[in-house]
Design a protein around this motif. Structure first.
Motif, PDB file in Angstrom:
ATOM      1  N   UNK A  46      22.162  -7.347  -2.086  1.00  0.00           N
ATOM      2  CA  UNK A  46      20.709  -7.149  -2.169  1.00  0.00           C
ATOM      3  C   UNK A  46      20.088  -7.530  -0.833  1.00  0.00           C
ATOM      4  N   UNK A  47      19.137  -6.722  -0.392  1.00  0.00           N
ATOM      5  CA  UNK A  47      18.464  -7.007   0.867  1.00  0.00           C
ATOM      6  C   UNK A  47      16.980  -6.748   0.778  1.00  0.00           C
ATOM      7  N   UNK A  48      16.303  -7.111   1.852  1.00  0.00           N
ATOM      8  CA  UNK A  48      14.868  -6.852   1.931  1.00  0.00           C
ATOM      9  C   UNK A  48      14.489  -6.462   3.348  1.00  0.00           C
ATOM     10  N   UNK A  49      13.695  -5.398   3.453  1.00  0.00           N
ATOM     11  CA  UNK A  49      13.034  -5.009   4.697  1.00  0.00           C
ATOM     12  C   UNK A  49      11.565  -4.794   4.354  1.00  0.00           C
ATOM     13  N   UNK A  50      10.777  -4.364   5.327  1.00  0.00           N
ATOM     14  CA  UNK A  50       9.356  -4.133   5.102  1.00  0.00           C
ATOM     15  C   UNK A  50       9.029  -2.662   5.369  1.00  0.00           C
ATOM     16  N   UNK A  51       7.908  -2.227   4.866  1.00  0.00           N
ATOM     17  CA  UNK A  51       7.555  -0.816   5.033  1.00  0.00           C
ATOM     18  C   UNK A  51       7.394  -0.427   6.499  1.00  0.00           C
ATOM     19  N   UNK A  52       7.177  -1.399   7.382  1.00  0.00           N
ATOM     20  CA  UNK A  52       7.076  -1.119   8.815  1.00  0.00           C
ATOM     21  C   UNK A  52       8.213  -1.739   9.621  1.00  0.00           C
TER      22      UNK A  52
ATOM     23  N   UNK B 202      11.808   1.156  -2.755  1.00  0.00           N
ATOM     24  CA  UNK B 202      10.425   0.760  -2.450  1.00  0.00           C
ATOM     25  C   UNK B 202       9.879  -0.120  -3.572  1.00  0.00           C
ATOM     26  N   UNK B 203       9.319  -1.266  -3.216  1.00  0.00           N
ATOM     27  CA  UNK B 203       8.774  -2.176  -4.219  1.00  0.00           C
ATOM     28  C   UNK B 203       7.371  -2.605  -3.816  1.00  0.00           C
ATOM     29  N   UNK B 204       6.443  -2.420  -4.737  1.00  0.00           N
ATOM     30  CA  UNK B 204       5.054  -2.784  -4.480  1.00  0.00           C
ATOM     31  C   UNK B 204       4.894  -4.266  -4.797  1.00  0.00           C
ATOM     32  N   UNK B 205       4.582  -5.055  -3.770  1.00  0.00           N
ATOM     33  CA  UNK B 205       4.459  -6.500  -3.958  1.00  0.00           C
ATOM     34  C   UNK B 205       3.032  -6.859  -4.365  1.00  0.00           C
ATOM     35  N   UNK B 206       2.919  -7.824  -5.263  1.00  0.00           N
ATOM     36  CA  UNK B 206       1.610  -8.194  -5.780  1.00  0.00           C
ATOM     37  C   UNK B 206       1.061  -7.171  -6.759  1.00  0.00           C
ATOM     38  N   UNK B 207       1.937  -6.510  -7.474  1.00  0.00           N
ATOM     39  CA  UNK B 207       1.508  -5.468  -8.409  1.00  0.00           C
ATOM     40  C   UNK B 207       0.567  -6.020  -9.473  1.00  0.00           C
ATOM     41  N   UNK B 208       0.782  -7.249  -9.894  1.00  0.00           N
ATOM     42  CA  UNK B 208      -0.118  -7.866 -10.871  1.00  0.00           C
ATOM     43  C   UNK B 208      -1.542  -7.966 -10.350  1.00  0.00           C
ATOM     44  N   UNK B 209      -1.673  -8.124  -9.044  1.00  0.00           N
ATOM     45  CA  UNK B 209      -2.992  -8.294  -8.424  1.00  0.00           C
ATOM     46  C   UNK B 209      -3.653  -6.960  -8.123  1.00  0.00           C
ATOM     47  N   UNK B 210      -2.847  -5.918  -7.953  1.00  0.00           N
ATOM     48  CA  UNK B 210      -3.369  -4.594  -7.592  1.00  0.00           C
ATOM     49  C   UNK B 210      -2.703  -3.516  -8.451  1.00  0.00           C
ATOM     50  N   UNK B 211      -2.947  -3.520  -9.745  1.00  0.00           N
ATOM     51  CA  UNK B 211      -2.207  -2.630 -10.661  1.00  0.00           C
ATOM     52  C   UNK B 211      -2.481  -1.146 -10.473  1.00  0.00           C
ATOM     53  N   UNK B 212      -3.579  -0.798  -9.835  1.00  0.00           N
ATOM     54  CA  UNK B 212      -3.960   0.616  -9.741  1.00  0.00           C
ATOM     55  C   UNK B 212      -3.725   1.241  -8.369  1.00  0.00           C
TER      56      UNK B 212
ATOM     57  N   UNK C 165       0.855  -1.179   0.000  1.00  0.00           N
ATOM     58  CA  UNK C 165       0.000   0.000   0.000  1.00  0.00           C
ATOM     59  C   UNK C 165       0.895   1.233   0.000  1.00  0.00           C
ATOM     60  N   UNK C 166       0.303   2.383  -0.222  1.00  0.00           N
ATOM     61  CA  UNK C 166       1.063   3.624  -0.170  1.00  0.00           C
ATOM     62  C   UNK C 166       1.540   3.865   1.264  1.00  0.00           C
ATOM     63  N   UNK C 167       2.789   4.258   1.428  1.00  0.00           N
ATOM     64  CA  UNK C 167       3.338   4.426   2.774  1.00  0.00           C
ATOM     65  C   UNK C 167       4.589   5.277   2.681  1.00  0.00           C
TER      66      UNK C 167
END
Length: 255
Positions: A73-79, A24-34, A11-13
């Motif tokens: 390369x790493x990964x964290x979460x928006x929170x 920032x990477x939007x996960x599930x973009x195929x499912x929520x394109x808008x 989500x937007x954050x």
């Protein structure tokens, strides 16, 4: 050093200011394109974006593995972030200089382990989730990656683990880990029927993967690791979380 730390969001954050380091990477973009048109989508190039409902933040990790060129390369979460501090403040999360200093001495940076104290990693999983997927993962590891089965059993009996699929890895261990992880998960997916799982439990491959990171690390000790603080940016109700934890021990959600 070219380091890219993905910030998985659905989500937007608000995001870190340093977007040379943090992506920032939007996960599930195929499912929520808008939903969002600013963040990088996980649906470009070679991707599994459409599987986000079952793979969680792993769709971002897969995208990075297949499409991102970086030395680490790493990964964290928006929170959830990695930090040398403990403040709930984006200004104090891991910086470029701090990440470079850690990776100058180590191959992998991890959040400090989460301790369960009174139950094993296996018990913690099966008290909250269906046991079958984790048992199936063990069967596949025993069959296809037998050198990992001893580590799997040992990790399942521990009472602490590196959780949330959060890390920073240099390119070589990252590639090796992803090859191993996604092969196992693909085989679990091929042999598991989740048609009767509720929406939460359908996130099964993300849940399994959290338990597999330490299995891989246990075997691949040639890679040096460092631990830093894990910071959750929002308030948590520890009384409710603790109550739910004890409730699951008395009456597990699933058999």
């Amino acid at each position: 050093m070219n380091i890219k730390i993905l910030v998985a969001a659905h989500k937007n954050y608000v995001m870190p200011e340093d977007q040379n380091l943090y992506l920032p990477i939007f996960v599930g973009k195929d499912l929520h394109p808008d939903v969002n048109h600013t963040f990088q989508g996980d649906n470009t190039g070679d991707n599994i974006s459409a599987k986000n409902a079952h793979y969680n933040e792993l769709t971002a990790i897969y995208w990075a593995w297949r499409n991102l060129d970086a030395e680490a390369i790493g990964l964290v979460h928006y929170r959830r972030y990695l930090s040398l501090h403990k403040q709930k403040d984006l200004a104090t999360i891991l910086s470029q200089a701090q990440a470079e200093a850690l990776l100058a001495q180590h191959d992998i940076v991890l959040p400090k382990k989460r301790n369960y104290y009174i139950e094993s990693n296996y018990d913690h999983y099966v008290h909250a989730h269906h046991a079958e997927p984790l048992q199936l993962a063990r069967q596949i590891i025993e069959q296809d990656y037998p050198t990992y089965i001893k580590a799997f059993d040992a990790v399942m009996q521990r009472k602490s683990a590196h959780m949330f699929n959060m890390f920073i890895m240099k390119q070589q261990p990252f590639n090796e880990y992803c090859q191993w992880l996604f092969d196992i998960l693909a085989k679990v997916e091929q042999n598991l029927d989740i048609s009767e799982y509720n929406q939460y439990e359908a996130r099964v491959y993300g849940f399994i993967s959290e338990r597999l990171l330490d299995v891989w690390l246990t075997v691949n000790r040639q890679y040096s690791t460092a631990e830093v603080n894990f910071v959750y940016m929002e308030k948590q109700n520890w009384l409710v979380k603790g109550g739910n934890f004890l409730k699951r021990m008395v009456k597990p959600n699933y058999k």
